[in-house]
Scaffold this motif. Structure first.
Motif, PDB file in Angstrom:
ATOM      1  N   GLN A  62      27.859 -16.714 -12.363  1.00  0.00           N
ATOM      2  CA  GLN A  62      29.280 -16.561 -12.672  1.00  0.00           C
ATOM      3  C   GLN A  62      29.909 -15.444 -11.835  1.00  0.00           C
ATOM      4  OE1 GLN A  62      30.904 -18.566 -15.099  1.00  0.00           O
ATOM      5  NE2 GLN A  62      32.695 -17.750 -14.095  1.00  0.00           N
ATOM      6  N   ARG A  63      29.191 -14.321 -11.727  1.00  0.00           N
ATOM      7  CA  ARG A  63      29.715 -13.189 -10.955  1.00  0.00           C
ATOM      8  C   ARG A  63      29.867 -13.575  -9.483  1.00  0.00           C
ATOM      9  NH1 ARG A  63      27.393  -9.843  -7.851  1.00  0.00           N
ATOM     10  NH2 ARG A  63      25.268 -10.304  -8.530  1.00  0.00           N
ATOM     11  N   ARG A  64      28.862 -14.238  -8.934  1.00  0.00           N
ATOM     12  CA  ARG A  64      28.923 -14.641  -7.526  1.00  0.00           C
ATOM     13  C   ARG A  64      30.040 -15.660  -7.284  1.00  0.00           C
ATOM     14  NH1 ARG A  64      24.328 -12.719  -5.016  1.00  0.00           N
ATOM     15  NH2 ARG A  64      22.812 -11.926  -6.503  1.00  0.00           N
ATOM     16  N   PHE A  65      30.136 -16.643  -8.172  1.00  0.00           N
ATOM     17  CA  PHE A  65      31.200 -17.642  -8.062  1.00  0.00           C
ATOM     18  C   PHE A  65      32.565 -16.955  -8.079  1.00  0.00           C
ATOM     19  CE2 PHE A  65      34.162 -20.433 -10.520  1.00  0.00           C
ATOM     20  CZ  PHE A  65      34.372 -21.389  -9.532  1.00  0.00           C
ATOM     21  N   ASN A  66      32.765 -16.033  -9.012  1.00  0.00           N
ATOM     22  CA  ASN A  66      34.047 -15.320  -9.110  1.00  0.00           C
ATOM     23  C   ASN A  66      34.322 -14.486  -7.861  1.00  0.00           C
ATOM     24  OD1 ASN A  66      34.860 -16.347 -11.596  1.00  0.00           O
ATOM     25  ND2 ASN A  66      33.723 -14.801 -12.723  1.00  0.00           N
ATOM     26  N   ASP A  67      33.275 -13.868  -7.298  1.00  0.00           N
ATOM     27  CA  ASP A  67      33.455 -13.090  -6.057  1.00  0.00           C
ATOM     28  C   ASP A  67      33.934 -13.983  -4.915  1.00  0.00           C
ATOM     29  OD1 ASP A  67      32.621 -10.801  -7.370  1.00  0.00           O
ATOM     30  OD2 ASP A  67      30.626 -10.749  -6.429  1.00  0.00           O
ATOM     31  N   TYR A  68      33.300 -15.149  -4.764  1.00  0.00           N
ATOM     32  CA  TYR A  68      33.707 -16.068  -3.699  1.00  0.00           C
ATOM     33  C   TYR A  68      35.112 -16.604  -3.951  1.00  0.00           C
ATOM     34  CZ  TYR A  68      28.776 -15.922  -2.343  1.00  0.00           C
ATOM     35  OH  TYR A  68      27.524 -15.508  -1.962  1.00  0.00           O
ATOM     36  N   CYS A  69      35.423 -16.916  -5.201  1.00  0.00           N
ATOM     37  CA  CYS A  69      36.785 -17.372  -5.533  1.00  0.00           C
ATOM     38  C   CYS A  69      37.804 -16.290  -5.173  1.00  0.00           C
ATOM     39  CB  CYS A  69      36.897 -17.710  -7.021  1.00  0.00           C
ATOM     40  SG  CYS A  69      36.099 -19.258  -7.485  1.00  0.00           S
ATOM     41  N   GLY A  70      37.452 -15.049  -5.463  1.00  0.00           N
ATOM     42  CA  GLY A  70      38.335 -13.928  -5.134  1.00  0.00           C
ATOM     43  C   GLY A  70      38.616 -13.837  -3.644  1.00  0.00           C
ATOM     44  N   LYS A  71      37.595 -14.022  -2.833  1.00  0.00           N
ATOM     45  CA  LYS A  71      37.781 -13.990  -1.374  1.00  0.00           C
ATOM     46  C   LYS A  71      38.706 -15.119  -0.926  1.00  0.00           C
ATOM     47  CE  LYS A  71      33.371 -11.876  -0.207  1.00  0.00           C
ATOM     48  NZ  LYS A  71      32.101 -11.997   0.506  1.00  0.00           N
ATOM     49  N   LEU A  72      38.524 -16.290  -1.516  1.00  0.00           N
ATOM     50  CA  LEU A  72      39.327 -17.451  -1.117  1.00  0.00           C
ATOM     51  C   LEU A  72      40.773 -17.336  -1.588  1.00  0.00           C
ATOM     52  CD1 LEU A  72      36.601 -20.123  -1.802  1.00  0.00           C
ATOM     53  CD2 LEU A  72      37.650 -19.693   0.422  1.00  0.00           C
ATOM     54  N   THR A  73      40.998 -16.735  -2.742  1.00  0.00           N
ATOM     55  CA  THR A  73      42.376 -16.615  -3.226  1.00  0.00           C
ATOM     56  C   THR A  73      43.110 -15.452  -2.555  1.00  0.00           C
ATOM     57  OG1 THR A  73      41.599 -15.396  -5.181  1.00  0.00           O
ATOM     58  CG2 THR A  73      42.012 -17.735  -5.464  1.00  0.00           C
ATOM     59  N   ALA A  74      42.389 -14.419  -2.145  1.00  0.00           N
ATOM     60  CA  ALA A  74      43.031 -13.286  -1.473  1.00  0.00           C
ATOM     61  C   ALA A  74      43.587 -13.699  -0.112  1.00  0.00           C
ATOM     62  CB  ALA A  74      42.044 -12.134  -1.313  1.00  0.00           C
TER      63      ALA A  74
END
Length: 138
Positions: A62-74
């Protein structure tokens, strides 16, 4: 696709597979350039229930998925480069590389519609992993 993944479950335990899988999930979730909260939640739920991914702690995934999502949304374009670099780490082991693509297809099609933007990012991941997209009907 899921059956093929499950047959290889015992081979899919490396950190590079874990990271590439979560990067793929985030990329598919953001395929249209944004991730709405409902889609993010749906993909997170799918990650938590996928048998192959149960080789890893759910909170870590979950943490890794959220980190990657954060990079993509930024910054989608810059984030996509970073996420594809994570996916590329699975290239060394062909079984893992194929499994990462299969996870992308399973996640993309889970809502009943594996749309063109999702197909396009999974196809791009195929090229990143030196896999022929036609092998996956892409």
């Amino acid at each position: 696709m899921q059956t093929q993944l499950e047959s290889k479950k015992n081979e899919l335990k490396s950190g590079s597979f874990r990271d590439a899988s979560m990067a793929m999930c985030a990329l598919v979730a953001a395929a249209d350039g944004s991730i709405d909260p409902a889609e993010r939640q749906r993909v997170a739920a799918l990650i938590g229930t996928n048998d192959v991914l149960k080789n890893f702690p759910a909170d870590d995934l979950q943490r890794r998925f959220n980190d990657y999502c954060g990079k993509l949304t930024a910054d989608f374009a810059f984030g996509k480069v970073s996420v594809l670099q994570e996916i590329a780490k699975a290239k060394k082991k062909p079984a893992e590389a194929r499994a990462v693509i299969q996870i992308g297809i399973v996640i993309g099609g889970a809502d009943g519609d594996f749309d063109k933007s999702e197909q396009a990012v999974v196809r791009e991941a195929c090229y990143t992993l030196d896999l022929p997209p036609h092998e996956f009907d892409l």
